[in-house]
Design a protein around this motif. Structure first.
Motif, PDB file in Angstrom:
ATOM      1  N   CYS A   1       0.569  -1.469  -0.157  1.00  0.00           N
ATOM      2  CA  CYS A   1      -0.131  -0.233   0.982  1.00  0.00           C
ATOM      3  C   CYS A   1       0.935   1.066  -0.035  1.00  0.00           C
ATOM      4  CB  CYS A   1      -0.869   0.007   1.605  1.00  0.00           C
ATOM      5  SG  CYS A   1      -1.850  -1.240   1.432  1.00  0.00           S
ATOM      6  N   ASN A   2       2.107   0.759   0.020  1.00  0.00           N
ATOM      7  CA  ASN A   2       3.180   1.912   0.102  1.00  0.00           C
ATOM      8  C   ASN A   2       3.175   3.254   1.074  1.00  0.00           C
ATOM      9  OD1 ASN A   2       4.291   1.188  -2.296  1.00  0.00           O
ATOM     10  ND2 ASN A   2       2.754   2.541  -3.774  1.00  0.00           N
ATOM     11  N   LEU A   3       2.358   2.461   2.680  1.00  0.00           N
ATOM     12  CA  LEU A   3       2.588   3.151   3.441  1.00  0.00           C
ATOM     13  C   LEU A   3       3.977   3.481   3.996  1.00  0.00           C
ATOM     14  CD1 LEU A   3      -0.017   1.081   5.684  1.00  0.00           C
ATOM     15  CD2 LEU A   3      -0.234   3.434   4.724  1.00  0.00           C
ATOM     16  N   PRO A   4       4.542   4.538   4.764  1.00  0.00           N
ATOM     17  CA  PRO A   4       5.476   4.551   5.182  1.00  0.00           C
ATOM     18  C   PRO A   4       6.117   4.077   6.376  1.00  0.00           C
ATOM     19  CG  PRO A   4       4.519   6.621   5.488  1.00  0.00           C
ATOM     20  CD  PRO A   4       4.510   5.695   4.274  1.00  0.00           C
ATOM     21  N   THR A   5       6.753   3.141   7.201  1.00  0.00           N
ATOM     22  CA  THR A   5       7.030   2.497   7.451  1.00  0.00           C
ATOM     23  C   THR A   5       8.288   2.833   8.778  1.00  0.00           C
ATOM     24  OG1 THR A   5       5.872   0.448   6.521  1.00  0.00           O
ATOM     25  CG2 THR A   5       6.829  -0.418   8.720  1.00  0.00           C
ATOM     26  N   ILE A   6       7.338   3.079  10.183  1.00  0.00           N
ATOM     27  CA  ILE A   6       8.839   2.998  11.041  1.00  0.00           C
ATOM     28  C   ILE A   6       8.428   2.406  12.558  1.00  0.00           C
ATOM     29  CG2 ILE A   6       9.281   4.372  13.399  1.00  0.00           C
ATOM     30  CD1 ILE A   6       8.043   7.120  12.294  1.00  0.00           C
ATOM     31  N   ALA A   7       9.908   1.178  12.841  1.00  0.00           N
ATOM     32  CA  ALA A   7       9.877   0.410  13.247  1.00  0.00           C
ATOM     33  C   ALA A   7      11.568   0.186  14.348  1.00  0.00           C
ATOM     34  CB  ALA A   7      10.357  -1.036  12.596  1.00  0.00           C
ATOM     35  N   PHE A   8      10.999  -0.138  15.602  1.00  0.00           N
ATOM     36  CA  PHE A   8      12.702  -0.869  16.162  1.00  0.00           C
ATOM     37  C   PHE A   8      13.093  -1.955  16.739  1.00  0.00           C
ATOM     38  CE2 PHE A   8       9.212   2.046  18.483  1.00  0.00           C
ATOM     39  CZ  PHE A   8       9.545   3.134  19.055  1.00  0.00           C
ATOM     40  N   CYS A   9      14.594  -1.528  16.004  1.00  0.00           N
ATOM     41  CA  CYS A   9      14.511  -2.712  15.510  1.00  0.00           C
ATOM     42  C   CYS A   9      16.284  -3.215  15.897  1.00  0.00           C
ATOM     43  CB  CYS A   9      15.730  -2.820  13.797  1.00  0.00           C
ATOM     44  SG  CYS A   9      14.220  -2.205  12.802  1.00  0.00           S
ATOM     45  N   ASP A  10      15.917  -4.846  16.120  1.00  0.00           N
ATOM     46  CA  ASP A  10      17.202  -4.813  16.764  1.00  0.00           C
ATOM     47  C   ASP A  10      18.617  -5.485  16.413  1.00  0.00           C
ATOM     48  OD1 ASP A  10      19.121  -6.065  19.229  1.00  0.00           O
ATOM     49  OD2 ASP A  10      17.104  -7.120  19.805  1.00  0.00           O
ATOM     50  N   THR A  11      19.670  -5.770  16.696  1.00  0.00           N
ATOM     51  CA  THR A  11      20.954  -6.161  16.162  1.00  0.00           C
ATOM     52  C   THR A  11      20.676  -7.127  14.731  1.00  0.00           C
ATOM     53  OG1 THR A  11      21.855  -7.830  17.469  1.00  0.00           O
ATOM     54  CG2 THR A  11      22.814  -5.027  17.661  1.00  0.00           C
ATOM     55  N   ASP A  12      19.849  -8.372  15.473  1.00  0.00           N
ATOM     56  CA  ASP A  12      19.183  -9.363  13.956  1.00  0.00           C
ATOM     57  C   ASP A  12      18.452  -8.763  13.319  1.00  0.00           C
ATOM     58  OD1 ASP A  12      17.708  -9.429  16.270  1.00  0.00           O
ATOM     59  OD2 ASP A  12      17.589 -11.784  16.885  1.00  0.00           O
ATOM     60  N   SER A  13      17.429  -7.333  13.552  1.00  0.00           N
ATOM     61  CA  SER A  13      16.231  -7.595  12.663  1.00  0.00           C
ATOM     62  C   SER A  13      16.514  -7.316  11.082  1.00  0.00           C
ATOM     63  CB  SER A  13      15.048  -5.969  13.590  1.00  0.00           C
ATOM     64  OG  SER A  13      14.863  -6.870  14.330  1.00  0.00           O
ATOM     65  N   PRO A  14      15.369  -7.614  10.680  1.00  0.00           N
ATOM     66  CA  PRO A  14      16.082  -7.209   8.888  1.00  0.00           C
ATOM     67  C   PRO A  14      15.172  -6.095   8.441  1.00  0.00           C
ATOM     68  CG  PRO A  14      14.126  -9.104   9.381  1.00  0.00           C
ATOM     69  CD  PRO A  14      14.886  -8.717  10.572  1.00  0.00           C
ATOM     70  N   LEU A  15      15.908  -5.405   8.316  1.00  0.00           N
ATOM     71  CA  LEU A  15      14.842  -4.265   7.424  1.00  0.00           C
ATOM     72  C   LEU A  15      14.540  -3.996   6.397  1.00  0.00           C
ATOM     73  CD1 LEU A  15      18.593  -2.434   8.608  1.00  0.00           C
ATOM     74  CD2 LEU A  15      16.477  -2.548   9.602  1.00  0.00           C
ATOM     75  N   LYS A  16      13.756  -5.208   5.503  1.00  0.00           N
ATOM     76  CA  LYS A  16      13.041  -4.842   4.585  1.00  0.00           C
ATOM     77  C   LYS A  16      11.918  -4.296   5.129  1.00  0.00           C
ATOM     78  CE  LYS A  16      11.302  -8.144   0.940  1.00  0.00           C
ATOM     79  NZ  LYS A  16      11.519  -9.478   0.043  1.00  0.00           N
ATOM     80  N   ASN A  17      11.372  -3.188   3.892  1.00  0.00           N
ATOM     81  CA  ASN A  17      10.271  -2.967   3.748  1.00  0.00           C
ATOM     82  C   ASN A  17      10.391  -1.812   5.423  1.00  0.00           C
ATOM     83  OD1 ASN A  17       8.743  -3.860   1.579  1.00  0.00           O
ATOM     84  ND2 ASN A  17       8.474  -5.939   3.594  1.00  0.00           N
ATOM     85  N   VAL A  18      11.335  -1.522   5.486  1.00  0.00           N
ATOM     86  CA  VAL A  18      11.249  -0.650   6.436  1.00  0.00           C
ATOM     87  C   VAL A  18      12.175   0.429   6.444  1.00  0.00           C
ATOM     88  CG1 VAL A  18      12.044   0.135   9.037  1.00  0.00           C
ATOM     89  CG2 VAL A  18      11.600  -2.493   8.598  1.00  0.00           C
ATOM     90  N   ASP A  19      11.441   2.066   6.052  1.00  0.00           N
ATOM     91  CA  ASP A  19      11.196   2.575   6.166  1.00  0.00           C
ATOM     92  C   ASP A  19      12.325   3.932   6.802  1.00  0.00           C
ATOM     93  OD1 ASP A  19      10.740   2.842   3.370  1.00  0.00           O
ATOM     94  OD2 ASP A  19       8.375   3.337   4.628  1.00  0.00           O
ATOM     95  N   ILE A  20      11.980   4.305   8.191  1.00  0.00           N
ATOM     96  CA  ILE A  20      12.445   4.330   9.525  1.00  0.00           C
ATOM     97  C   ILE A  20      13.068   3.523  10.381  1.00  0.00           C
ATOM     98  CG2 ILE A  20      13.141   6.423  11.431  1.00  0.00           C
ATOM     99  CD1 ILE A  20      11.775   8.119   9.519  1.00  0.00           C
ATOM    100  N   ALA A  21      14.646   2.609  11.057  1.00  0.00           N
ATOM    101  CA  ALA A  21      14.694   2.402  11.508  1.00  0.00           C
ATOM    102  C   ALA A  21      15.544   2.718  13.247  1.00  0.00           C
ATOM    103  CB  ALA A  21      15.587   1.231  11.148  1.00  0.00           C
ATOM    104  N   ILE A  22      14.630   2.916  14.338  1.00  0.00           N
ATOM    105  CA  ILE A  22      15.506   3.084  15.037  1.00  0.00           C
ATOM    106  C   ILE A  22      15.839   1.796  16.339  1.00  0.00           C
ATOM    107  CG2 ILE A  22      14.577   3.965  17.509  1.00  0.00           C
ATOM    108  CD1 ILE A  22      11.654   5.063  16.508  1.00  0.00           C
TER     109      ILE A  22
END
Length: 320
Positions: free
Chosen positions: A161-182
């Motif tokens: 749907c072309n939604l911007p995504t903000i996610a809390f990411c750990d060291t082993d988290s994949p950044l696919k489909n994540v626009d702003i990784a915290i």
């Protein structure tokens, strides 16, 4: 003289502006230091023993036990960026906050309560963002995820749907489909609560709701996950015991009981004769009259609640 007065006025204004800017900078620095200390206390800087290649830019170093350590300065900057993006949405109801992890569900609810956004805690129903026929169809403009690995399905639908995504990411988290990784620890209940608390306060500060004159008086403990046993209030056992006791004095009975009346029956018999003679005071137990030439009649069968009759020791039944 007028020229000198105007120059002095401009110099005073410039001095006042510089003082105001320095005070704001000091306040921002002190707020940043307090936030970093809070994140350190909640173990937001601890990652896992695995590190994704896209998360290496946020790692400060690796400990001797193999755990990666985040750079909390970059974490704070990413929180500022996420707060700016959230404030850019005019209608807060167009922001969807998700958390399939149980440790983040209470933090998500509190974040939605104070910022006015919409929360979808628990399991994400597939098709919530793509299938318009479903009853729970949502069409947000911004998506916030607690863990991109656990919340894979909503992240995939957000990409459709072309939604911007903000996610809390750990060291082993994949950044696919994540626009702003915290970059932060998204597996501890205290770390998740502190991250949502700081992000919520930053959003309120940028909106103007929270200022230096009107500080935010909400405690960070409200964002922490609580066990179901901790949520229940301890029951008052002494009060229940006092309520179940027999009110002898209020009903007009004596408080004490003769221990002879409560004694166990004698061996070989159903009751003791001494106990039977202890009746009401002032009355004597009358003996049953016997007729000449006949033995004493057997006792009638005892009716037991439930429709059963007591059997005698002979085995034939009390009715014979």
């Amino acid at each position: 003289r007028s020229r000198r007065n105007t120059e002095r006025g401009f110099s005073r204004v410039n001095e006042g502006g510089e003082k105001y800017r320095t005070s704001l900078c000091k306040m921002a620095v002190s707020q940043k230091e307090a936030d970093i200390q809070m994140m350190l206390a909640a173990s937001c800087h601890l990652g896992t023993k695995n590190c994704d290649y896209q998360m290496q830019r946020y790692v400060y170093r690796r400990r001797n036990d193999g755990l990666y350590v985040f750079n909390l300065g970059k974490t704070w900057e990413k929180l500022q960026m996420a707060a700016r993006v959230i404030c850019a949405i005019e209608n807060p109801q167009d922001i969807a906050v998700l958390s399939a992890r149980p440790y983040g569900q209470r933090a998500v609810l509190k974040f939605a309560q104070y910022t006015g956004s919409k929360t979808l805690p628990g399991r994400h129903t597939p098709g919530t963002f793509t299938n318009q026929i479903t009853d729970k169809y949502e069409e947000p403009r911004l998506l916030i995820l607690t863990d991109p690995r656990t919340d894979t399905q909503p992240g995939r639908e957000a990409a459709y749907c072309n939604l911007p995504t903000i996610a809390f990411c750990d060291t082993d988290s994949p950044l696919k489909n994540v626009d702003i990784a915290i970059p932060a620890n998204n597996k501890g209940k205290h770390s998740i609560g502190v991250l949502y608390y700081i992000l919520c306060r930053m959003v309120l500060q940028m909106r103007g709701t929270v200022t230096a004159q009107n500080p935010w008086d909400v405690m960070v403990d409200l964002f922490f996950y609580r066990e179901p046993e901790e949520a229940k209030e301890p029951e008052a056992e002494p009060a229940q015991q006092a309520a179940t006791e027999f009110p002898a004095a209020e009903m007009g009975f004596a408080a004490g009981v003769d221990p002879g009346l409560m004694a166990a029956p004698a061996e070989g018999g159903f009751y003791d004769g001494a106990v039977a003679q202890a009746g009401m005071p002032g009355f004597e137990a009358a003996a049953a009259p016997q007729q000449a030439g006949f033995d004493a009649a057997a006792a009638p069968p005892m009716q037991v609640p439930g429709g059963f009759q007591q059997m005698d020791s002979s085995g034939f039944g009390a009715q014979y």
